[in-house]
Scaffold this motif. Structure first.
Motif, PDB file in Angstrom:
ATOM      1  N   ALA A 158       0.843  -1.200   0.000  1.00 47.96           N
ATOM      2  CA  ALA A 158       0.000   0.000   0.000  1.00 47.96           C
ATOM      3  C   ALA A 158       0.877   1.247   0.000  1.00 47.96           C
ATOM      4  O   ALA A 158       1.812   1.367   0.797  1.00 47.96           O
ATOM      5  CB  ALA A 158      -0.898  -0.012   1.228  1.00 47.96           C
TER       6      ALA A 158
ATOM      7  N   MET B 292      -3.047  -3.255  -6.546  1.00 49.29           N
ATOM      8  CA  MET B 292      -3.804  -3.192  -5.307  1.00 49.29           C
ATOM      9  C   MET B 292      -4.988  -4.155  -5.407  1.00 49.29           C
ATOM     10  O   MET B 292      -6.034  -3.838  -5.960  1.00 49.29           O
ATOM     11  CB  MET B 292      -4.282  -1.755  -5.047  1.00 49.29           C
ATOM     12  CG  MET B 292      -5.011  -1.571  -3.730  1.00 49.29           C
ATOM     13  SD  MET B 292      -4.285  -2.373  -2.249  1.00 49.29           S
ATOM     14  CE  MET B 292      -2.627  -1.716  -2.159  1.00 49.29           C
TER      15      MET B 292
ATOM     16  N   THR C 265      -6.632   2.084  -3.177  1.00 49.36           N
ATOM     17  CA  THR C 265      -6.300   1.422  -1.901  1.00 49.36           C
ATOM     18  C   THR C 265      -7.335   1.775  -0.837  1.00 49.36           C
ATOM     19  O   THR C 265      -7.843   0.898  -0.132  1.00 49.36           O
ATOM     20  CB  THR C 265      -4.880   1.851  -1.452  1.00 49.36           C
ATOM     21  OG1 THR C 265      -3.977   1.515  -2.503  1.00 49.36           O
ATOM     22  CG2 THR C 265      -4.459   1.150  -0.174  1.00 49.36           C
TER      23      THR C 265
ATOM     24  N   GLY D  20      -9.082  -1.639  -1.871  1.00 49.90           N
ATOM     25  CA  GLY D  20      -8.064  -2.424  -1.154  1.00 49.90           C
ATOM     26  C   GLY D  20      -8.530  -2.672   0.273  1.00 49.90           C
ATOM     27  O   GLY D  20      -8.571  -3.801   0.758  1.00 49.90           O
ATOM     28  N   SER D  21      -8.927  -1.584   0.917  1.00 47.27           N
ATOM     29  CA  SER D  21      -9.452  -1.679   2.285  1.00 47.27           C
ATOM     30  C   SER D  21     -10.933  -2.029   2.306  1.00 47.27           C
ATOM     31  O   SER D  21     -11.474  -2.398   3.358  1.00 47.27           O
ATOM     32  CB  SER D  21      -9.273  -0.330   3.004  1.00 47.27           C
ATOM     33  OG  SER D  21      -7.918   0.034   3.069  1.00 47.27           O
TER      34      SER D  21
HETATM   35  O1  LIG Z   1      -4.679  -1.833   5.673  1.00 45.64           O
HETATM   36  C1  LIG Z   1      -3.778  -1.819   4.831  1.00 45.64           C
HETATM   37  O2  LIG Z   1      -2.840  -1.021   4.895  1.00 45.64           O
HETATM   38  C2  LIG Z   1      -3.845  -2.774   3.664  1.00 45.64           C
HETATM   39  C3  LIG Z   1      -3.875  -2.060   2.339  1.00 45.64           C
HETATM   40  C4  LIG Z   1      -5.243  -2.296   1.778  1.00 45.64           C
HETATM   41  C5  LIG Z   1      -5.840  -3.232   2.711  1.00 45.64           C
HETATM   42  N1  LIG Z   1      -5.071  -3.525   3.691  1.00 45.64           N
END
Ligand SMILES: O=C(O)[C@@H]1CCC=N1
Ligand SMILES: NC(=O)C1=CN([C@@H]2O[C@H](COP(=O)(O)OP(=O)(O)OC[C@H]3O[C@@H](n4cnc5c(N)ncnc54)[C@H](O)[C@@H]3O)[C@@H](O)[C@H]2O)C=CC1
Length: 285
Positions: A100, A121, A171, A175-176
């Motif tokens: 990330a 990502m 992200t 991503g999250s």
């Molecule tokens: O929490 C995080 O930093 C990682 C990046 C996207 C999901 N999990």
């Protein structure tokens, strides 16, 4: 991609496992995948036992054997991890990073060679082939490298190519994203308990509600606000419930959450640059 391509993961955590789980169910034989981490031998044994992949404590060996090296450590460990493998990396190899916030330029600088880097990502739904992944190419990566990465991530879900500066937003968003949905489910389960529903019954109803709503979005292609209105009878229960969400500024909270996660991605990238770049050699052009 050739079936005999060897892929080495640097890092054996949640994201590496999600990718390995999806990849070994599709295009890749477990023997094509080598997993290495910093020191947790037990974790490596688990990965070998669960997915049949090869494990390696000697990072030098693992990296030298690879056609593709996937960087899957935490951003805070990334500088040390990348610098430790840099001498073994050759310009014939493709580096794919799922870190990330960390830019392809930072990775190229840390490696100190004109190496092809694709930044990706994905999300943990890769485990079941349902990741939403965005990728972009670094300065030395070609369209062929991009196509290779696309093929790889397509084994674990959908893939879209974006300009690299958009990856911070990706992200924060997707991503999250699974975590935001799980948090909603946690809240729904808590509510169900408080209103006295049987836990097993509630769990089943909540799960199917989430699956059904997601599939309605996909199947009907209707705007979410239209689908929401279809649920909301004037003077009915949904309207009463949503008024409470509005009072708690639900939408504002979600928007602020995604903006903050996006900002955090930028911060992670900058923190790595300021902590490590003086130690890394600049790449030659
Ligand atoms: O929490 C995080 O930093 C990682 C990046 C996207 C999901 N999990
Ligand atoms: N967990 C997620 O949902 C997602 C994570 N990512 C990214 O994936 C990366 C990994 O995240 P997680 O798997 O959640 O972390 P994690 O903490 O579960 O795993 C990190 C792994 O890296 C290993 N490691 C640390 N330093 C190392 C080194 N110097 N050499 C080799 N291995 C080393 C650790 O031993 C561990 O196996 C992060 O950069 C994160 O930003 C990206 C998308 C989604």
């Amino acid at each position: 991609m050739k079936r005999e391509t060897t892929i080495t993961f640097i890092g054996a955590g949640s994201m590496a496992e999600a990718l390995v789980s999806g990849m070994t169910k599709t295009l890749y034989q477990p023997e094509q995948i080598i997993i290495t981490n910093r020191c947790n031998q037990k974790r490596l044994e688990y990965m070998k036992k669960t997915y049949g992949v090869r494990i390696e404590t000697n990072k030098e060996k693992a990296v030298k054997e690879a056609d593709i090296v996937i960087l899957a450590m935490k951003p805070k460990d990334a500088a040390e991890g990348i610098i430790s493998i840099a001498p073994m990396i050759g310009e014939h190899q493709l580096i794919i990073s799922v870190l990330a916030g960390v830019t392809t330029e930072t990775i190229v600088s840390l490696i100190g060679k004109n190496v092809a880097v694709i930044r990706a990502m994905p999300n943990t739904s890769a485990t079941i082939g349902q990741s939403a992944t965005a990728i972009s190419q670094g300065r030395f990566a070609t369209e062929t490298h991009l196509a290779i990465a696309k093929t790889l991530f397509e084994t674990v879900g959908i893939v879209t190519v974006v300009p690299e500066h958009d990856l911070h937003a990706v992200t924060g968003l997707s991503g999250s994203g699974p975590a935001y949905v799980y948090y909603l489910v946690e809240a729904m389960e808590k509510a169900a308990e408080e209103i006295g529903l049987d836990r097993t019954v509630a769990k089943e109803l909540i799960l199917q509600t989430i699956i059904g709503a997601a599939q309605m979005l996909q199947a009907t292609n209707k705007h979410p606000s239209i689908l929401r209105k279809e649920v909301t009878s004037p003077g009915g229960t949904t309207e009463a419930g949503i008024q409470v969400l509005e009072r708690y500024r639900y939408q504002e909270a979600v928007v602020a959450c995604i903006k903050r996660a996006t900002e955090r991605s930028e911060e992670l990238g900058k923190a790595l640059v300021s902590s490590s770049l003086p130690r890394a050699a600049a790449p030659s052009r």
